[in-house]
Write an enzyme that holds these catalytic residues in place. Structure first.
Site, PDB file in Angstrom:
ATOM      1  N   GLU A  41     -21.610-118.284 -32.343  1.00  0.00           N
ATOM      2  CA  GLU A  41     -20.204-117.890 -31.723  1.00  0.00           C
ATOM      3  C   GLU A  41     -19.256-119.461 -30.776  1.00  0.00           C
ATOM      4  O   GLU A  41     -20.157-120.125 -30.098  1.00  0.00           O
ATOM      5  CB  GLU A  41     -20.847-116.885 -30.361  1.00  0.00           C
ATOM      6  N   LYS A 111     -15.600-108.597 -30.682  1.00  0.00           N
ATOM      7  CA  LYS A 111     -16.808-108.262 -29.931  1.00  0.00           C
ATOM      8  C   LYS A 111     -15.833-107.150 -29.184  1.00  0.00           C
ATOM      9  O   LYS A 111     -14.900-107.336 -29.065  1.00  0.00           O
ATOM     10  CB  LYS A 111     -16.995-109.661 -29.239  1.00  0.00           C
ATOM     11  N   CYS A 152     -23.071-111.230 -30.766  1.00  0.00           N
ATOM     12  CA  CYS A 152     -23.468-111.774 -29.573  1.00  0.00           C
ATOM     13  C   CYS A 152     -24.572-110.375 -28.696  1.00  0.00           C
ATOM     14  O   CYS A 152     -25.373-109.845 -29.624  1.00  0.00           O
ATOM     15  CB  CYS A 152     -23.950-113.021 -28.478  1.00  0.00           C
TER      16      CYS A 152
END
Length: 273
Positions: A41, A111, A152
């Site tokens: 990430e 994200k 994540c």
């Protein structure tokens, strides 16, 4: 599929160094026989990313394409370019890009769930103060079948992994950066749980641990099988781990233990108060 997770060490805000280092690691993964390589990430800037985005890192996605598209062609390797801090139209997104062996961009994921947490006696972060959330579930076709990708904190939410699975994904890729509070408690547990529930491979790639950084990552990049076994797991140090993924095992486990086909969707709805 021979998949390489790249647990990369990076320098906060030093994009030129990070890009050169990523290229060297991708070349090493290819030399070691990887079909597909996965970066962590926000490797272009380091994490916590948007707090430290220099103006020269604007449009990080364009820089990623300039690096990874020709590199994927040269190395004949699929590149899952982790995620990068990408400024677009005055907004900054945490975005993952995927390139096939011909250098074509075959997926992009922004994200969806931003990392806003306050753990008692632990760590506090507010990603939404600087980043904008995406609004898409991302599944894409590869020579190895359909894959899904999330970033994540996205993986904390069972719904997003289930939706990718229902759209045909047998492998879920997760560039991530759990910290020293959440990592020991939930990193392996989360990946094993998502793998068992969805009977798919779960791949988590973290950046390496830097004790001097403002945000200290847990590391421990891992591959979990559709049975919930940890196939491989790294420690906290920088490195590359290549794992052979047997995708036939996904089909075998789903046939032997038909969780997905036995779902009672007629009952899975809240009604009334």
């Amino acid at each position: 599929m021979r998949l390489s997770v790249i647990q990369m060490d990076m320098r906060l805000g030093e994009s030129a160094y990070n890009f050169a280092h990523a290229e060297a690691l991708l070349r090493r993964a290819a030399a070691e026989g990887a079909d597909t390589a996965l970066l962590p990430e926000t490797w272009n800037t380091g994490f916590f990313p948007a707090d430290h985005l220099p103006e020269r890192s604007d449009r990080g996605g364009e820089a990623v394409k300039a690096l990874c598209a020709p590199l994927a062609r040269e190395l004949n390797m699929n590149i899952v370019a982790g995620s990068v801090s990408d400024r677009r139209g005055g907004r900054v997104y945490n975005t993952a890009y995927v390139f096939d062996r011909q250098g074509n961009q075959i997926a992009k994921h922004r994200k969806v769930h931003l990392f806003d947490i306050a753990v008692k006696d632990g760590q506090c972060y507010q990603e939404s103060a600087t980043l904008t959330a995406g609004d898409q579930i991302t599944v894409f076709d590869t020579e190895f079948g359909k894959m899904g990708i999330c970033i994540c904190f996205d993986c904390r939410f069972p719904e997003i992994v289930r939706l990718m699975t229902l759209r045909g994904a047998r492998t879920i890729l997760v560039p991530a950066a759990f910290n020293m509070t959440t990592g020991p408690a939930h990193w392996e547990l989360m990946f094993r749980g998502r793998a068992v529930d969805n009977q798919c491979y779960m791949i988590g790639t973290s950046d390496a641990r830097d004790e001097q950084a403002g945000y200290i990552s847990w590391g421990h990049s891992l591959v979990v099988s559709p049975w919930g076994d940890v196939v491989t797991q790294m420690d906290e140090k920088p490195g590359i781990q290549i794992t052979k993924i047997d995708l036939d095992r996904v089909d075998a486990i789903r046939e032997q233990l038909p969780l997905l086909s036995a779902r009672r969707t007629d009952l899975y709805e809240l009604k009334g108060k």
